[in-house]
Design a protein around this motif. Structure first.
Motif, short mmCIF file in Angstrom:
data_model
loop_
_atom_site.label_atom_id
_atom_site.label_comp_id
_atom_site.label_asym_id
_atom_site.label_seq_id
_atom_site.Cartn_x
_atom_site.Cartn_y
_atom_site.Cartn_z
N GLN A 262 0.83 -1.21 0.00
CA GLN A 262 0.00 0.00 0.00
C GLN A 262 0.86 1.26 0.00
O GLN A 262 0.56 2.23 -0.68
CB GLN A 262 -0.96 0.01 1.20
N ILE A 263 1.95 1.24 0.75
CA ILE A 263 2.88 2.38 0.76
C ILE A 263 3.45 2.59 -0.64
O ILE A 263 3.50 3.72 -1.14
CB ILE A 263 4.00 2.15 1.79
N ASP B 180 14.84 0.65 -4.28
CA ASP B 180 14.08 1.88 -4.09
C ASP B 180 14.92 2.98 -3.43
O ASP B 180 14.84 4.15 -3.81
CB ASP B 180 12.82 1.61 -3.27
N ILE B 181 15.73 2.59 -2.48
CA ILE B 181 16.64 3.56 -1.83
C ILE B 181 17.60 4.13 -2.87
O ILE B 181 17.81 5.35 -2.94
CB ILE B 181 17.40 2.91 -0.66
N GLN B 182 18.16 3.26 -3.70
CA GLN B 182 19.08 3.73 -4.74
C GLN B 182 18.37 4.61 -5.76
O GLN B 182 18.90 5.64 -6.19
CB GLN B 182 19.75 2.54 -5.44
N TYR C 288 14.15 3.97 3.71
CA TYR C 288 15.14 3.68 4.76
C TYR C 288 14.45 3.09 6.00
O TYR C 288 14.92 2.11 6.57
CB TYR C 288 15.89 4.94 5.17
N ASP C 289 13.36 3.73 6.39
CA ASP C 289 12.64 3.25 7.59
C ASP C 289 12.12 1.83 7.39
O ASP C 289 12.23 0.99 8.28
CB ASP C 289 11.48 4.20 7.92
N LEU C 290 11.55 1.57 6.20
CA LEU C 290 11.06 0.22 5.92
C LEU C 290 12.21 -0.80 5.92
O LEU C 290 12.07 -1.90 6.46
CB LEU C 290 10.33 0.18 4.57
N TYR C 291 13.31 -0.41 5.34
CA TYR C 291 14.47 -1.31 5.30
C TYR C 291 14.94 -1.65 6.71
O TYR C 291 15.14 -2.81 7.05
CB TYR C 291 15.60 -0.67 4.48
#
Length: 165
Positions: free
Chosen positions: A58-59, A116-118, A158-161
């Motif tokens: 969903q995010i 996604d971070i990259q 980052y938070d999800l990771y």
């Protein structure tokens, strides 16, 4: 949850038509690491994670919607600069059309979040370079506003990771 800045987007405007600026924006619009690419990337990821990680799916969908807004604003700006907002990049008058091979089709959550971070890190850097190259204050204002959202996306990933690994 909101995955964009609370600041309003500026209306697409330009000081004058400028094809060189339009070519620069085409990179952010539909290059390999572009709004078009991440929209497709995040939607794909949301589909493959829907059953195993529904909250993350969903995010990703919500962030993809924000990226679609960026795509729309850039497309309008490219048109105002005097170029058709095609899904391609142009260098030395060579056209390189966007296609689905630009999307990373990983299915592991770790690889997805690292990708996604990259992607968001690269996007922020590219927008900052574009701000330095494009001397139109209207376009700069738009790009700065888009960067605000991209920073929120980066922090979200980052938070999800860190909460999953």
């Amino acid at each position: 949850m909101n995955f964009k800045s609370n600041q309003p987007y500026p209306n697409p405007m330009v000081t004058t038509r400028n094809l060189e600026y339009a070519k620069i924006l085409l990179q952010e619009y539909s290059g390999g690491s572009s709004e078009n690419t991440v929209t497709h990337l995040y939607l794909y990821q949301s589909f493959v994670l829907k059953n195993s990680y529904p909250e993350i799916a969903q995010i990703l969908q919500s962030i993809a919607i924000t990226e679609m807004k960026h795509l729309s604003l850039l497309g309008q700006t490219i048109a105002l600069l005097g170029m058709k907002p095609i899904y391609a990049t142009v260098d030395h008058n060579n056209i390189h059309y966007w296609n689905g091979k630009e999307v990373n089709y990983s299915t592991s959550l770790r690889q997805i979040l690292e990708t996604d971070i990259q992607a968001e890190t690269n996007t922020i850097q590219k927008y900052q370079q574009s701000i330095e190259s494009i001397h139109d204050p209207h376009v700069q204002k738009l790009l700065k506003r888009i960067i605000e959202d991209e920073k929120i996306h980066l922090q979200t990933f980052y938070d999800l990771y860190h909460s999953n690994f």
